[in-house]
Scaffold this motif. Structure first.
Motif, PDB file in Angstrom:
ATOM      1  N   THR A 173       0.983  -1.169 -12.242  1.00  0.00           N
ATOM      2  CA  THR A 173      -0.057  -0.142 -12.262  1.00  0.00           C
ATOM      3  C   THR A 173      -1.302  -0.713 -11.605  1.00  0.00           C
ATOM      4  N   PHE A 174      -1.769  -0.033 -10.555  1.00  0.00           N
ATOM      5  CA  PHE A 174      -2.955  -0.451  -9.814  1.00  0.00           C
ATOM      6  C   PHE A 174      -4.111   0.473 -10.186  1.00  0.00           C
ATOM      7  N   HIS A 175      -5.201  -0.101 -10.679  1.00  0.00           N
ATOM      8  CA  HIS A 175      -6.441   0.622 -10.930  1.00  0.00           C
ATOM      9  C   HIS A 175      -7.422   0.167  -9.855  1.00  0.00           C
ATOM     10  N   MET A 176      -7.942   1.120  -9.092  1.00  0.00           N
ATOM     11  CA  MET A 176      -8.848   0.776  -7.986  1.00  0.00           C
ATOM     12  C   MET A 176     -10.222   1.376  -8.223  1.00  0.00           C
ATOM     13  N   ASP A 177     -11.234   0.569  -7.991  1.00  0.00           N
ATOM     14  CA  ASP A 177     -12.618   1.000  -8.065  1.00  0.00           C
ATOM     15  C   ASP A 177     -13.255   0.620  -6.735  1.00  0.00           C
ATOM     16  N   ILE A 178     -13.576   1.625  -5.925  1.00  0.00           N
ATOM     17  CA  ILE A 178     -14.077   1.399  -4.569  1.00  0.00           C
ATOM     18  C   ILE A 178     -15.493   1.946  -4.491  1.00  0.00           C
ATOM     19  N   LYS A 179     -16.441   1.076  -4.111  1.00  0.00           N
ATOM     20  CA  LYS A 179     -17.851   1.489  -4.018  1.00  0.00           C
ATOM     21  C   LYS A 179     -18.445   0.959  -2.734  1.00  0.00           C
ATOM     22  N   GLY A 180     -19.364   1.739  -2.183  1.00  0.00           N
ATOM     23  CA  GLY A 180     -20.069   1.344  -0.970  1.00  0.00           C
ATOM     24  C   GLY A 180     -20.424   2.576  -0.162  1.00  0.00           C
ATOM     25  N   SER A 209      -9.423   5.278  -8.843  1.00  0.00           N
ATOM     26  CA  SER A 209      -8.093   5.871  -8.714  1.00  0.00           C
ATOM     27  C   SER A 209      -7.046   4.934  -9.291  1.00  0.00           C
ATOM     28  N   LYS A 210      -5.849   5.481  -9.422  1.00  0.00           N
ATOM     29  CA  LYS A 210      -4.766   4.716 -10.019  1.00  0.00           C
ATOM     30  C   LYS A 210      -3.462   5.151  -9.371  1.00  0.00           C
ATOM     31  N   PHE A 211      -2.590   4.184  -9.076  1.00  0.00           N
ATOM     32  CA  PHE A 211      -1.235   4.528  -8.680  1.00  0.00           C
ATOM     33  C   PHE A 211      -0.265   3.535  -9.292  1.00  0.00           C
ATOM     34  N   ARG A 212       0.977   3.987  -9.423  1.00  0.00           N
ATOM     35  CA  ARG A 212       2.000   3.194 -10.096  1.00  0.00           C
ATOM     36  C   ARG A 212       3.168   2.927  -9.161  1.00  0.00           C
ATOM     37  N   ILE A 213       3.801   1.815  -9.396  1.00  0.00           N
ATOM     38  CA  ILE A 213       5.018   1.458  -8.680  1.00  0.00           C
ATOM     39  C   ILE A 213       6.041   1.051  -9.731  1.00  0.00           C
ATOM     40  N   LYS A 214       7.195   1.702  -9.677  1.00  0.00           N
ATOM     41  CA  LYS A 214       8.252   1.334 -10.617  1.00  0.00           C
ATOM     42  C   LYS A 214       9.426   0.756  -9.829  1.00  0.00           C
ATOM     43  N   TYR A 215      10.269   0.041 -10.518  1.00  0.00           N
ATOM     44  CA  TYR A 215      11.429  -0.584  -9.883  1.00  0.00           C
ATOM     45  C   TYR A 215      12.617   0.369  -9.923  1.00  0.00           C
ATOM     46  N   GLY A 216      13.374   0.378  -8.817  1.00  0.00           N
ATOM     47  CA  GLY A 216      14.547   1.235  -8.725  1.00  0.00           C
ATOM     48  C   GLY A 216      15.509   0.739  -7.666  1.00  0.00           C
ATOM     49  N   ASP A 217      16.405   1.624  -7.215  1.00  0.00           N
ATOM     50  CA  ASP A 217      17.457   1.257  -6.267  1.00  0.00           C
ATOM     51  C   ASP A 217      16.998   1.195  -4.817  1.00  0.00           C
ATOM     52  N   GLU A 218      15.937   1.939  -4.465  1.00  0.00           N
ATOM     53  CA  GLU A 218      15.495   1.991  -3.071  1.00  0.00           C
ATOM     54  C   GLU A 218      13.973   2.096  -2.999  1.00  0.00           C
ATOM     55  N   ASN A 219      13.441   1.833  -1.818  1.00  0.00           N
ATOM     56  CA  ASN A 219      12.010   1.981  -1.581  1.00  0.00           C
ATOM     57  C   ASN A 219      11.741   3.425  -1.172  1.00  0.00           C
ATOM     58  N   VAL A 220      11.039   4.148  -2.031  1.00  0.00           N
ATOM     59  CA  VAL A 220      10.769   5.562  -1.766  1.00  0.00           C
ATOM     60  C   VAL A 220       9.474   5.973  -2.475  1.00  0.00           C
ATOM     61  N   GLU A 221       8.772   6.928  -1.873  1.00  0.00           N
ATOM     62  CA  GLU A 221       7.575   7.486  -2.496  1.00  0.00           C
ATOM     63  C   GLU A 221       8.006   8.696  -3.307  1.00  0.00           C
ATOM     64  N   LEU A 222       7.864   8.630  -4.612  1.00  0.00           N
ATOM     65  CA  LEU A 222       8.300   9.698  -5.500  1.00  0.00           C
ATOM     66  C   LEU A 222       7.247  10.791  -5.659  1.00  0.00           C
ATOM     67  N   ASP A 223       5.993  10.392  -5.611  1.00  0.00           N
ATOM     68  CA  ASP A 223       4.875  11.309  -5.790  1.00  0.00           C
ATOM     69  C   ASP A 223       3.677  10.689  -5.084  1.00  0.00           C
ATOM     70  N   LEU A 235       2.948   7.685  -7.268  1.00  0.00           N
ATOM     71  CA  LEU A 235       4.090   6.985  -7.860  1.00  0.00           C
ATOM     72  C   LEU A 235       5.084   6.597  -6.772  1.00  0.00           C
ATOM     73  N   TRP A 236       5.338   5.307  -6.676  1.00  0.00           N
ATOM     74  CA  TRP A 236       6.308   4.771  -5.717  1.00  0.00           C
ATOM     75  C   TRP A 236       7.429   4.101  -6.474  1.00  0.00           C
ATOM     76  N   GLN A 237       8.526   3.947  -5.769  1.00  0.00           N
ATOM     77  CA  GLN A 237       9.655   3.180  -6.313  1.00  0.00           C
ATOM     78  C   GLN A 237      10.002   2.099  -5.301  1.00  0.00           C
ATOM     79  N   ILE A 238      10.187   0.859  -5.793  1.00  0.00           N
ATOM     80  CA  ILE A 238      10.568  -0.259  -4.936  1.00  0.00           C
ATOM     81  C   ILE A 238      11.765  -0.972  -5.547  1.00  0.00           C
ATOM     82  N   THR A 239      12.421  -1.742  -4.734  1.00  0.00           N
ATOM     83  CA  THR A 239      13.546  -2.532  -5.237  1.00  0.00           C
ATOM     84  C   THR A 239      13.018  -3.769  -5.953  1.00  0.00           C
ATOM     85  N   PRO A 240      13.767  -4.313  -6.901  1.00  0.00           N
ATOM     86  CA  PRO A 240      13.305  -5.485  -7.658  1.00  0.00           C
ATOM     87  C   PRO A 240      13.103  -6.742  -6.803  1.00  0.00           C
TER      88      PRO A 240
END
Length: 181
Positions: free
Chosen positions: A57-64, A85-99, A102-107
């Motif tokens: 889980t990535f929490h980003m705070d961007i200022k400037g 902002s925040k985005f998540r990456i979960k582990y799965g069978d393939e590298n794909v953008e689910l939303d 929300l991304w899915q990457i291989t282990p």
């Protein structure tokens, strides 16, 4: 000059806990993506990565501020940016953008490049209508000074009922116009 590799986070060797990163986003960062919308800028991105067994889980705070071109005068101006902002990456069978967030990457993925995410979140904070601050003030004043026009139409039955009392005060020329239906 910065390269996309400068925005990679090696996740393979990270322990399962919270990790903090800081990225400086200057003109060389925006050069990596072209200067169609954002000409340049000076921002600091604080990235907090929470790593668990099954998810990142990535929490980003961007200022400037970013440098934009005014749509009305074509003058360049600085526009303040403050994005969380925040985005998540979960582990799965393939590298794909689910939303969008929300991304899915291989282990066996070794690193995650967050440059595109940073640029996208900054781009979403830029307004559709880019106006120099001197025009924004004029637009706000114009909105406050606008007159309101109210149009009312009544049918003949309503006007006869309501105008019975006022017949003495009506100019006879108006009476002739009322009969022109």
């Amino acid at each position: 000059m910065k390269k996309l590799r400068d925005y990679e986070i090696g996740i393979a060797k990270l322990s399962n806990k919270q990790h903090l990163y800081e990225f400086e986003l200057d003109d060389s960062f925006f050069d990596l993506f072209g200067k169609d919308i954002i000409l340049g800028g000076n921002l600091i991105a604080h990235v907090e990565l929470d790593k668990t067994e099954s998810m990142l889980t990535f929490h980003m705070d961007i200022k400037g501020h970013v440098r934009l071109t005014c749509d009305r005068s074509l003058d360049e101006f600085d526009y303040p940016i403050d994005v969380q902002s925040k985005f998540r990456i979960k582990y799965g069978d393939e590298n794909v953008e689910l939303d969008d967030d929300l991304w899915q990457i291989t282990p066996n993925t070794q690193a995650i490049n967050i440059a595109q995410h940073l640029y996208d979140y900054i781009g979403l904070a830029v307004p559709m209508k880019k106006l120099h601050p001197r025009f924004v003030e004029e637009t706000d004043e114009d909105d406050d000074d606008q007159d309101i026009l109210i149009y009312s139409s009544r049918n003949a039955a309503e006007s006869d009922d309501e105008d019975d009392d006022d017949d003495e005060d009506v100019d006879p020329r108006w009476d002739a116009l009322r009969n022109l239906n």
